[in-house]
Design a protein around this motif. Structure first.
Motif, PDB file in Angstrom:
ATOM      1  N   TYR A  72      -2.172  -5.718  -5.897  1.00 23.60           N
ATOM      2  CA  TYR A  72      -2.343  -4.756  -4.812  1.00 23.60           C
ATOM      3  C   TYR A  72      -1.088  -3.901  -4.695  1.00 23.60           C
ATOM      4  O   TYR A  72       0.008  -4.318  -5.071  1.00 23.60           O
ATOM      5  CB  TYR A  72      -2.669  -5.455  -3.487  1.00 23.60           C
ATOM      6  CG  TYR A  72      -1.603  -6.408  -3.001  1.00 23.60           C
ATOM      7  CD1 TYR A  72      -0.601  -5.979  -2.136  1.00 23.60           C
ATOM      8  CD2 TYR A  72      -1.604  -7.735  -3.403  1.00 23.60           C
ATOM      9  CE1 TYR A  72       0.365  -6.854  -1.690  1.00 23.60           C
ATOM     10  CE2 TYR A  72      -0.642  -8.615  -2.963  1.00 23.60           C
ATOM     11  CZ  TYR A  72       0.349  -8.171  -2.108  1.00 23.60           C
ATOM     12  OH  TYR A  72       1.319  -9.035  -1.669  1.00 23.60           O
ATOM     13  N   VAL A  90      -5.472 -11.043   0.943  1.00 21.06           N
ATOM     14  CA  VAL A  90      -6.191 -10.532  -0.230  1.00 21.06           C
ATOM     15  C   VAL A  90      -6.965 -11.668  -0.891  1.00 21.06           C
ATOM     16  O   VAL A  90      -8.156 -11.530  -1.207  1.00 21.06           O
ATOM     17  CB  VAL A  90      -5.214  -9.872  -1.234  1.00 21.06           C
ATOM     18  CG1 VAL A  90      -5.913  -9.561  -2.550  1.00 21.06           C
ATOM     19  CG2 VAL A  90      -4.600  -8.604  -0.643  1.00 21.06           C
ATOM     20  N   THR A 119     -12.903  -2.395  -3.060  1.00 21.14           N
ATOM     21  CA  THR A 119     -12.908  -1.583  -1.844  1.00 21.14           C
ATOM     22  C   THR A 119     -13.063  -2.469  -0.611  1.00 21.14           C
ATOM     23  O   THR A 119     -12.367  -2.279   0.396  1.00 21.14           O
ATOM     24  CB  THR A 119     -14.043  -0.544  -1.901  1.00 21.14           C
ATOM     25  OG1 THR A 119     -13.866   0.266  -3.069  1.00 21.14           O
ATOM     26  CG2 THR A 119     -14.062   0.330  -0.671  1.00 21.14           C
ATOM     27  N   LYS A 122      -9.784  -4.343   0.152  1.00 20.08           N
ATOM     28  CA  LYS A 122      -8.785  -3.425   0.718  1.00 20.08           C
ATOM     29  C   LYS A 122      -9.094  -3.111   2.180  1.00 20.08           C
ATOM     30  O   LYS A 122      -8.224  -3.211   3.050  1.00 20.08           O
ATOM     31  CB  LYS A 122      -8.743  -2.141  -0.099  1.00 20.08           C
ATOM     32  CG  LYS A 122      -7.855  -1.071   0.476  1.00 20.08           C
ATOM     33  CD  LYS A 122      -8.008   0.217  -0.297  1.00 20.08           C
ATOM     34  CE  LYS A 122      -7.676   1.386   0.579  1.00 20.08           C
ATOM     35  NZ  LYS A 122      -7.941   2.660  -0.020  1.00 20.08           N
ATOM     36  N   ASN A 126      -6.801  -4.383   5.449  1.00 20.06           N
ATOM     37  CA  ASN A 126      -6.217  -3.373   6.327  1.00 20.06           C
ATOM     38  C   ASN A 126      -6.741  -3.499   7.756  1.00 20.06           C
ATOM     39  O   ASN A 126      -6.005  -3.249   8.714  1.00 20.06           O
ATOM     40  CB  ASN A 126      -6.470  -1.969   5.773  1.00 20.06           C
ATOM     41  CG  ASN A 126      -5.610  -1.675   4.567  1.00 20.06           C
ATOM     42  OD1 ASN A 126      -4.543  -2.252   4.385  1.00 20.06           O
ATOM     43  ND2 ASN A 126      -6.067  -0.775   3.721  1.00 20.06           N
ATOM     44  N   GLU A 132      -3.122   0.849   7.547  1.00 19.17           N
ATOM     45  CA  GLU A 132      -3.312   0.901   6.096  1.00 19.17           C
ATOM     46  C   GLU A 132      -2.062   0.348   5.412  1.00 19.17           C
ATOM     47  O   GLU A 132      -1.135   1.074   5.075  1.00 19.17           O
ATOM     48  CB  GLU A 132      -3.589   2.325   5.607  1.00 19.17           C
ATOM     49  CG  GLU A 132      -3.957   2.344   4.140  1.00 19.17           C
ATOM     50  CD  GLU A 132      -4.303   3.719   3.615  1.00 19.17           C
ATOM     51  OE1 GLU A 132      -4.403   3.837   2.391  1.00 19.17           O
ATOM     52  OE2 GLU A 132      -4.461   4.651   4.410  1.00 19.17           O
ATOM     53  N   VAL A 134      -2.333  -2.107   2.656  1.00 14.80           N
ATOM     54  CA  VAL A 134      -2.675  -2.189   1.233  1.00 14.80           C
ATOM     55  C   VAL A 134      -3.297  -0.858   0.831  1.00 14.80           C
ATOM     56  O   VAL A 134      -4.291  -0.431   1.400  1.00 14.80           O
ATOM     57  CB  VAL A 134      -3.652  -3.355   0.964  1.00 14.80           C
ATOM     58  CG1 VAL A 134      -4.111  -3.359  -0.472  1.00 14.80           C
ATOM     59  CG2 VAL A 134      -2.993  -4.677   1.320  1.00 14.80           C
ATOM     60  N   GLU A 136      -4.170  -0.013  -2.518  1.00 12.48           N
ATOM     61  CA  GLU A 136      -5.139  -0.147  -3.598  1.00 12.48           C
ATOM     62  C   GLU A 136      -5.168  -1.599  -4.044  1.00 12.48           C
ATOM     63  O   GLU A 136      -4.142  -2.272  -4.043  1.00 12.48           O
ATOM     64  CB  GLU A 136      -4.708   0.758  -4.766  1.00 12.48           C
ATOM     65  CG  GLU A 136      -5.727   0.949  -5.820  1.00 12.48           C
ATOM     66  CD  GLU A 136      -5.296   1.999  -6.844  1.00 12.48           C
ATOM     67  OE1 GLU A 136      -6.108   2.267  -7.716  1.00 12.48           O
ATOM     68  OE2 GLU A 136      -4.179   2.515  -6.773  1.00 12.48           O
ATOM     69  N   VAL A 137      -6.341  -2.070  -4.424  1.00 16.85           N
ATOM     70  CA  VAL A 137      -6.496  -3.412  -4.988  1.00 16.85           C
ATOM     71  C   VAL A 137      -7.035  -3.247  -6.400  1.00 16.85           C
ATOM     72  O   VAL A 137      -7.997  -2.514  -6.626  1.00 16.85           O
ATOM     73  CB  VAL A 137      -7.450  -4.286  -4.146  1.00 16.85           C
ATOM     74  CG1 VAL A 137      -7.646  -5.645  -4.787  1.00 16.85           C
ATOM     75  CG2 VAL A 137      -6.933  -4.441  -2.724  1.00 16.85           C
TER      76      VAL A 137
END
Length: 154
Positions: A72, A90, A119, A122, A126, A132, A134, A136-137
């Motif tokens: 991430y 996560v 998606t 993430k 969040n 916000e 994170v 991107e994962v």
């Protein structure tokens, strides 16, 4: 003889001039693209999670296991201020999503919708933070091992 020498010098100058012009015209675009890319990732850290093993259950039996590891992205300055890192969230969200998945095709695991999984992880992480955190994962490892491929002891 002098004409031949003059033509040689002229050809060399034309070749050098055109090479210089071509390099100077294209060099600016590459530099601008490189600067834009470096600004996009500036301050972001990529952090890898540990591996999780998720049993996949169907028809009241374990059909196999998913072994997964994620990466991430997080702003480095924000990460230093967090008292609880995002990694447990996560992994928890990934485990919950995979374990409760009804659309996993055991005969064709490559058809699983990984984009929606990333998606969902993430967004959920969040939401837990209320910001916000994170960005991107990504998937570092995602393997499905059917139960009949595992070695039994006993």
């Amino acid at each position: 003889m002098i004409k031949l020498l003059a033509v040689g010098i002229w050809a060399t100058l034309v070749a050098l001039g055109s090479s210089y012009a071509a390099l100077s015209m294209s060099g600016g675009d590459e530099q601008a693209v490189a600067e834009a890319e470096s600004d996009f990732y500036a301050g972001l850290d990529y952090r890898s999670t540990g591996a999780i093993t998720v049993p996949m259950i169907s028809e009241q039996r374990i059909q196999g296991y998913i072994v997964a590891r994620f990466v991430y992205t997080i702003d480095g300055k924000v990460a230093e201020k967090l008292t609880v890192p995002p990694e447990p969230f996560v992994l928890d969200e990934a485990f919950r999503r995979l374990y409760s998945s009804d659309d996993f095709d055991f005969d064709n695991p490559s058809r699983y919708d990984l984009k929606s999984l990333m998606t969902a992880i993430k967004v959920s992480v969040n939401e837990r933070y209320g910001d916000e955190i994170v960005r991107e994962v990504l998937i570092e490892q995602f393997d499905y091992i059917p139960k009949n491929a595992t070695r039994s002891t006993g």
